[in-house]
Design a protein around this motif. Structure first.
Motif, short mmCIF file in Angstrom:
data_model
loop_
_atom_site.label_atom_id
_atom_site.label_comp_id
_atom_site.label_asym_id
_atom_site.label_seq_id
_atom_site.Cartn_x
_atom_site.Cartn_y
_atom_site.Cartn_z
N TYR A 50 12.83 4.51 -1.59
CA TYR A 50 11.94 5.09 -2.58
C TYR A 50 11.27 6.34 -2.02
CZ TYR A 50 8.29 5.13 -6.21
OH TYR A 50 7.44 5.48 -7.23
N TYR A 51 10.83 6.25 -0.77
CA TYR A 51 10.22 7.39 -0.09
C TYR A 51 11.21 8.58 -0.08
CZ TYR A 51 8.54 10.46 3.57
OH TYR A 51 8.13 11.57 4.27
N SER A 52 12.47 8.31 0.26
CA SER A 52 13.47 9.38 0.34
C SER A 52 13.66 10.08 -1.00
CB SER A 52 14.81 8.82 0.81
OG SER A 52 14.73 8.37 2.13
N LEU A 53 13.68 9.30 -2.06
CA LEU A 53 13.85 9.90 -3.38
C LEU A 53 12.65 10.75 -3.78
CD1 LEU A 53 15.46 6.86 -5.18
CD2 LEU A 53 16.57 9.05 -4.69
N VAL A 54 11.45 10.24 -3.54
CA VAL A 54 10.25 11.01 -3.89
C VAL A 54 10.12 12.22 -2.98
CG1 VAL A 54 7.73 10.93 -4.10
CG2 VAL A 54 9.11 9.00 -4.90
N GLU A 55 10.51 12.06 -1.72
CA GLU A 55 10.47 13.20 -0.81
C GLU A 55 11.39 14.32 -1.31
OE1 GLU A 55 10.66 13.94 3.94
OE2 GLU A 55 12.26 12.69 3.10
N PHE A 56 12.54 13.93 -1.85
CA PHE A 56 13.44 14.94 -2.39
C PHE A 56 12.78 15.68 -3.55
CE2 PHE A 56 16.55 16.23 -5.55
CZ PHE A 56 17.20 17.21 -4.83
N GLU A 63 1.54 13.10 3.50
CA GLU A 63 1.08 12.79 4.86
C GLU A 63 0.49 11.37 4.93
OE1 GLU A 63 1.85 14.49 7.57
OE2 GLU A 63 2.94 15.76 6.15
N GLU A 64 -0.26 10.98 3.91
CA GLU A 64 -0.81 9.62 3.87
C GLU A 64 0.32 8.59 3.83
OE1 GLU A 64 -3.94 8.76 1.04
OE2 GLU A 64 -4.58 10.86 1.10
N VAL A 65 1.32 8.85 3.03
CA VAL A 65 2.46 7.93 2.93
C VAL A 65 3.18 7.84 4.27
CG1 VAL A 65 4.72 7.57 1.86
CG2 VAL A 65 2.78 8.21 0.45
N LYS A 66 3.41 8.96 4.91
CA LYS A 66 4.08 8.95 6.21
C LYS A 66 3.30 8.12 7.22
CE LYS A 66 5.85 12.88 7.71
NZ LYS A 66 6.03 14.34 7.94
N GLN A 67 1.98 8.20 7.17
CA GLN A 67 1.14 7.39 8.08
C GLN A 67 1.31 5.91 7.78
OE1 GLN A 67 -0.64 8.24 10.77
NE2 GLN A 67 -1.12 6.09 11.04
N LYS A 104 0.83 -1.21 0.00
CA LYS A 104 0.00 0.00 0.00
C LYS A 104 0.87 1.26 0.00
CE LYS A 104 -4.02 -1.88 2.41
NZ LYS A 104 -4.81 -1.82 3.65
N ALA A 105 1.92 1.23 0.83
CA ALA A 105 2.81 2.39 0.89
C ALA A 105 3.49 2.61 -0.46
CB ALA A 105 3.86 2.19 1.99
N GLY A 106 3.94 1.54 -1.09
CA GLY A 106 4.56 1.66 -2.41
C GLY A 106 3.62 2.24 -3.44
N ALA A 107 2.38 1.76 -3.44
CA ALA A 107 1.37 2.27 -4.38
C ALA A 107 1.06 3.74 -4.10
CB ALA A 107 0.10 1.42 -4.30
N LYS A 108 0.99 4.08 -2.83
CA LYS A 108 0.69 5.47 -2.46
C LYS A 108 1.86 6.39 -2.82
CE LYS A 108 -2.70 6.38 -0.73
NZ LYS A 108 -3.98 6.89 -1.27
N ILE A 109 3.10 5.88 -2.71
CA ILE A 109 4.26 6.66 -3.12
C ILE A 109 4.22 6.94 -4.61
CG2 ILE A 109 6.79 6.65 -3.35
CD1 ILE A 109 6.88 5.11 -0.66
N VAL A 110 3.81 5.94 -5.40
CA VAL A 110 3.67 6.13 -6.85
C VAL A 110 2.64 7.22 -7.13
CG1 VAL A 110 2.88 5.04 -8.99
CG2 VAL A 110 4.41 3.81 -7.46
N GLU A 111 1.52 7.17 -6.42
CA GLU A 111 0.48 8.19 -6.59
C GLU A 111 1.01 9.58 -6.20
OE1 GLU A 111 -4.04 9.06 -4.93
OE2 GLU A 111 -3.09 7.15 -4.46
#
Length: 99
Positions: A51-57, A33-37, A8-15
């Motif tokens: 992946y989160y770190s890269l998208v966060e950047f 915020e949804e991804v962080k949760q 779910k987190a991976g899919a939400k990161i893609v979104e």
């Protein structure tokens, strides 16, 4: 629970990433915020966290303006991400080339 949460987190990161690329500021902020949760509910998963770190950047690049020195410092801090697997290596070089 952790496998489903990681998916779910991976899919939400893609979104979230799609919103960042589309420059949808408000939606990107909400999705972050949804991804962080989801990440807080998930067992540690190095690939998802990288992946989160890269998208966060990319998100931060959208929201804030950075000077060249700040960007270089950031990439020195996350260079190890590119060593995890080929997909993350691709994303690292893709994101770092967008400076």
């Amino acid at each position: 629970m952790s496998i489903m949460t990681a998916e779910k987190a991976g899919a939400k990161i893609v979104e979230w990433y799609s919103c960042v690329i589309a420059k949808s500021h408000d939606q990107a902020i909400l999705l972050k915020e949804e991804v962080k949760q989801l990440l807080s509910e998930m067992k540690d998963n190095d690939k998802i966290l990288a992946y989160y770190s890269l998208v966060e950047f990319r998100h931060d690049m959208l929201i804030n303006r950075y000077n060249k020195n700040e960007l270089q410092d950031y990439f020195q801090n996350i260079e190890h991400i590119a060593k995890i697997d080929n997909m993350l290596k691709y994303l690292y070089y893709f994101v770092s080339g967008c400076q």
